[in-house]
Design a protein around this motif. Structure first.
Motif, short mmCIF file in Angstrom:
data_model
loop_
_atom_site.label_atom_id
_atom_site.label_comp_id
_atom_site.label_asym_id
_atom_site.label_seq_id
_atom_site.Cartn_x
_atom_site.Cartn_y
_atom_site.Cartn_z
N ALA A 1 11.49 -9.26 7.37
CA ALA A 1 10.42 -9.22 6.36
C ALA A 1 9.19 -8.52 6.92
N TYR A 2 8.90 -8.75 8.20
CA TYR A 2 7.74 -8.11 8.81
C TYR A 2 7.97 -6.61 8.95
N GLU A 3 9.19 -6.23 9.27
CA GLU A 3 9.51 -4.80 9.38
C GLU A 3 9.39 -4.13 8.03
N GLY A 4 9.87 -4.79 6.97
CA GLY A 4 9.73 -4.25 5.63
C GLY A 4 8.28 -4.12 5.21
N ALA A 5 7.48 -5.14 5.54
CA ALA A 5 6.05 -5.09 5.22
C ALA A 5 5.37 -3.98 5.99
N SER A 6 5.78 -3.78 7.23
CA SER A 6 5.21 -2.72 8.06
C SER A 6 5.51 -1.35 7.46
N GLU A 7 6.72 -1.16 6.97
CA GLU A 7 7.09 0.11 6.33
C GLU A 7 6.26 0.34 5.07
N LEU A 8 6.06 -0.71 4.28
CA LEU A 8 5.24 -0.60 3.08
C LEU A 8 3.81 -0.21 3.44
N LEU A 9 3.24 -0.89 4.42
CA LEU A 9 1.87 -0.58 4.81
C LEU A 9 1.74 0.82 5.39
N ARG A 10 2.77 1.28 6.09
CA ARG A 10 2.77 2.65 6.61
C ARG A 10 2.77 3.65 5.45
N ALA A 11 3.55 3.36 4.41
CA ALA A 11 3.59 4.25 3.24
C ALA A 11 2.26 4.28 2.51
N LEU A 12 1.50 3.21 2.60
CA LEU A 12 0.20 3.12 1.93
C LEU A 12 -0.96 3.56 2.81
N SER A 13 -0.67 4.06 4.00
CA SER A 13 -1.72 4.30 4.98
C SER A 13 -2.62 5.51 4.71
N ALA A 14 -2.28 6.36 3.76
CA ALA A 14 -3.11 7.53 3.45
C ALA A 14 -4.00 7.23 2.25
N PRO A 15 -5.29 7.57 2.33
CA PRO A 15 -6.20 7.31 1.21
C PRO A 15 -5.71 7.87 -0.13
N ILE A 16 -5.12 9.04 -0.12
CA ILE A 16 -4.65 9.61 -1.39
C ILE A 16 -3.50 8.78 -1.97
N ARG A 17 -2.67 8.21 -1.12
CA ARG A 17 -1.59 7.37 -1.63
C ARG A 17 -2.14 6.09 -2.24
N LEU A 18 -3.21 5.55 -1.64
CA LEU A 18 -3.87 4.38 -2.24
C LEU A 18 -4.43 4.74 -3.61
N ALA A 19 -5.02 5.92 -3.72
CA ALA A 19 -5.58 6.37 -5.00
C ALA A 19 -4.48 6.57 -6.03
#
Length: 112
Positions: free
Chosen positions: A22-40
């Motif tokens: 679960a932590y590895e999956g959460a880490s992958e999700l947070l990595r995918a969200l790590s760019a400001p444009i992706r958050l936008a």
């Protein structure tokens, strides 16, 4: 699973055993969200389905850049696309991600 009391009223799950899937999956999700444009992009999609040209117009960035970041989000399972005529309309796969982004943006703004 037992819980450890956090310092600000949250209860954090403490894994019993060595399984960190679960932590590895959460880490992958947070990595995918790590760019400001992706958050936008996620914030825009929280309001509803959008095509690439709508995201380009709203975010004020080039189409290839939006497409590149959508590809990352799609690969991480955050967004999905469905053909709408000649365009692809993107939506969030899970509304939880929109809440994560909104909470992160709100938290970041608290320090300002």
């Amino acid at each position: 699973m037992r819980h450890c009391r956090g310092g600000i009223g949250y209860r954090y799950p403490v894994s019993s055993g060595s399984g960190y899937d679960a932590y590895e999956g959460a880490s992958e999700l947070l990595r995918a969200l790590s760019a400001p444009i992706r958050l936008a992009i996620v914030s825009e999609l929280a309001a509803g389905e959008r095509c690439v040209h709508e995201l380009v117009e709203k975010l004020g960035v080039a189409q290839p850049l939006v497409s590149q970041h959508l590809r990352v989000l799609r690969g991480a399972g955050v967004v999905r696309g469905s053909r709408r005529g000649r365009e692809i309309a993107y939506t969030l796969v899970d509304e939880h991600v929109a809440h994560i982004v909104a909470d992160a943006v709100s938290h970041a703004g608290e320090g300002s």
